[in-house]
Design a protein around this motif. Structure first.
Motif, PDB file in Angstrom:
ATOM      1  N   ALA A 148      28.074 -14.916 -24.549  1.00 51.72           N
ATOM      2  CA  ALA A 148      29.457 -14.862 -25.028  1.00 51.72           C
ATOM      3  C   ALA A 148      29.441 -14.361 -26.467  1.00 51.72           C
ATOM      4  CB  ALA A 148      30.114 -16.244 -24.955  1.00 51.72           C
ATOM      5  N   PRO A 172      32.455 -13.125 -21.735  1.00 50.23           N
ATOM      6  CA  PRO A 172      33.511 -13.841 -22.450  1.00 50.23           C
ATOM      7  C   PRO A 172      33.497 -13.477 -23.937  1.00 50.23           C
ATOM      8  CG  PRO A 172      32.160 -15.371 -21.150  1.00 50.23           C
ATOM      9  CD  PRO A 172      31.462 -14.041 -21.158  1.00 50.23           C
ATOM     10  N   TRP A 226      35.944 -13.792 -27.628  1.00 51.06           N
ATOM     11  CA  TRP A 226      37.090 -14.292 -28.373  1.00 51.06           C
ATOM     12  C   TRP A 226      37.130 -13.566 -29.703  1.00 51.06           C
ATOM     13  CZ3 TRP A 226      33.982 -17.228 -25.328  1.00 51.06           C
ATOM     14  CH2 TRP A 226      34.595 -18.008 -24.346  1.00 51.06           C
ATOM     15  N   ARG A 255      39.273 -12.920 -24.151  1.00 48.87           N
ATOM     16  CA  ARG A 255      39.923 -14.128 -23.642  1.00 48.87           C
ATOM     17  C   ARG A 255      41.016 -14.638 -24.562  1.00 48.87           C
ATOM     18  NH1 ARG A 255      35.793 -18.011 -20.535  1.00 48.87           N
ATOM     19  NH2 ARG A 255      35.004 -16.452 -19.095  1.00 48.87           N
ATOM     20  N   GLU A 278      35.413 -24.250 -22.709  1.00 48.28           N
ATOM     21  CA  GLU A 278      35.583 -23.187 -21.715  1.00 48.28           C
ATOM     22  C   GLU A 278      34.235 -22.666 -21.224  1.00 48.28           C
ATOM     23  OE1 GLU A 278      38.114 -19.115 -21.018  1.00 48.28           O
ATOM     24  OE2 GLU A 278      38.500 -20.316 -22.797  1.00 48.28           O
ATOM     25  N   LEU A 279      33.296 -22.513 -22.113  1.00 47.33           N
ATOM     26  CA  LEU A 279      31.973 -22.049 -21.693  1.00 47.33           C
ATOM     27  C   LEU A 279      31.307 -23.056 -20.749  1.00 47.33           C
ATOM     28  CD1 LEU A 279      30.627 -20.514 -25.017  1.00 47.33           C
ATOM     29  CD2 LEU A 279      31.229 -19.292 -22.911  1.00 47.33           C
ATOM     30  N   ASP A 335      33.240 -23.010 -17.127  1.00 49.92           N
ATOM     31  CA  ASP A 335      33.201 -21.854 -16.220  1.00 49.92           C
ATOM     32  C   ASP A 335      31.813 -21.260 -16.056  1.00 49.92           C
ATOM     33  OD1 ASP A 335      34.687 -19.384 -18.478  1.00 49.92           O
ATOM     34  OD2 ASP A 335      32.696 -20.215 -18.421  1.00 49.92           O
ATOM     35  N   ARG A 354      30.000 -19.900 -18.183  1.00 51.00           N
ATOM     36  CA  ARG A 354      29.853 -18.772 -19.106  1.00 51.00           C
ATOM     37  C   ARG A 354      30.415 -17.457 -18.574  1.00 51.00           C
ATOM     38  NH1 ARG A 354      24.678 -21.273 -19.649  1.00 51.00           N
ATOM     39  NH2 ARG A 354      23.798 -19.689 -18.343  1.00 51.00           N
ATOM     40  N   THR A 355      30.924 -17.413 -17.330  1.00 50.18           N
ATOM     41  CA  THR A 355      31.358 -16.113 -16.827  1.00 50.18           C
ATOM     42  C   THR A 355      32.743 -16.099 -16.205  1.00 50.18           C
ATOM     43  OG1 THR A 355      30.300 -16.506 -14.709  1.00 50.18           O
ATOM     44  CG2 THR A 355      29.005 -15.337 -16.372  1.00 50.18           C
ATOM     45  N   ARG A 409      37.073 -16.942 -15.823  1.00 47.37           N
ATOM     46  CA  ARG A 409      38.225 -16.401 -16.546  1.00 47.37           C
ATOM     47  C   ARG A 409      39.254 -17.486 -16.784  1.00 47.37           C
ATOM     48  NH1 ARG A 409      38.405 -12.504 -19.588  1.00 47.37           N
ATOM     49  NH2 ARG A 409      40.610 -12.605 -19.314  1.00 47.37           N
TER      50      ARG A 409
END
Length: 179
Positions: free
Chosen positions: A54, A85, A87, A119, A165-166, A169, A171-172, A174
């Motif tokens: 990420a 991902p 940001w 994201r 969030e990591l 999910d 790491r991949t 949405r």
């Protein structure tokens, strides 16, 4: 057993160091959340995006534009960034507005976000003090409009959201974190 900590690259583009300090703080928060973090200047062309799971890209705002090194990093790595991902954050308002309300990305950052399928984006307050470089910066400080408007509680909360969030999910995926 192999290390499964998400590997997060945080790059920053700054003129007077404020954005770099925000990036370092985000790195500290993500490290506490069991991420393997690398923090680098966006101008470091040796930085490899594909060694990470990420990416967080931060740039200072100057006259309504993201720092050129942040734009360049996103442009150079657009293909790899689209597949992971990402940001974005901006820093710059020299008032409390960023802590009081959501400030949307400036048009150039919005185009980058759309191009790389970021994201999310957030704008943090900036800092401009008497050590600032540049004629315009000194004029702003001398007019009494300088100061430190960064809200580290807000920065911490945002970085903790990225960590959640990591973890959620793998790491991949949405999940949220929208604009």
């Amino acid at each position: 057993m192999p290390d499964t900590s998400p590997r997060v690259l945080i790059v920053h583009a700054t003129k007077n160091g404020s954005t770099a300090e925000i990036a370092e703080h985000i790195g500290e928060v993500l490290t506490k959340a069991a991420c393997a973090v690398t923090v680098r200047p966006a101008s470091d062309t040796r930085t490899r995006v594909d060694d990470h799971d990420a990416v967080v890209i931060g740039g200072g705002l100057y006259a309504g534009r993201w720092h050129r090194n942040a734009r360049g990093f996103a442009r150079r790595n657009a293909r790899a960034l689209r597949g992971m991902p990402v940001w974005l954050f901006s820093s710059g308002p020299l008032d409390a507005s960023a802590a009081e309300r959501d400030i949307p990305p400036v048009p150039g950052v919005r185009r980058i976000a759309d191009r790389i399928d970021a994201r999310g984006h957030i704008t943090f307050g900036g800092r401009l003090d008497e050590n600032a470089r540049g004629r315009m910066a000194r004029m702003i400080v001398n007019s009494g409009k300088g100061g430190d408007f960064r809200d580290f509680a807000q920065i911490t909360a945002w970085a903790e959201g990225i960590a959640r969030e990591l973890r959620s999910d793998g790491r991949t995926g949405r999940a949220g974190q929208g604009f």
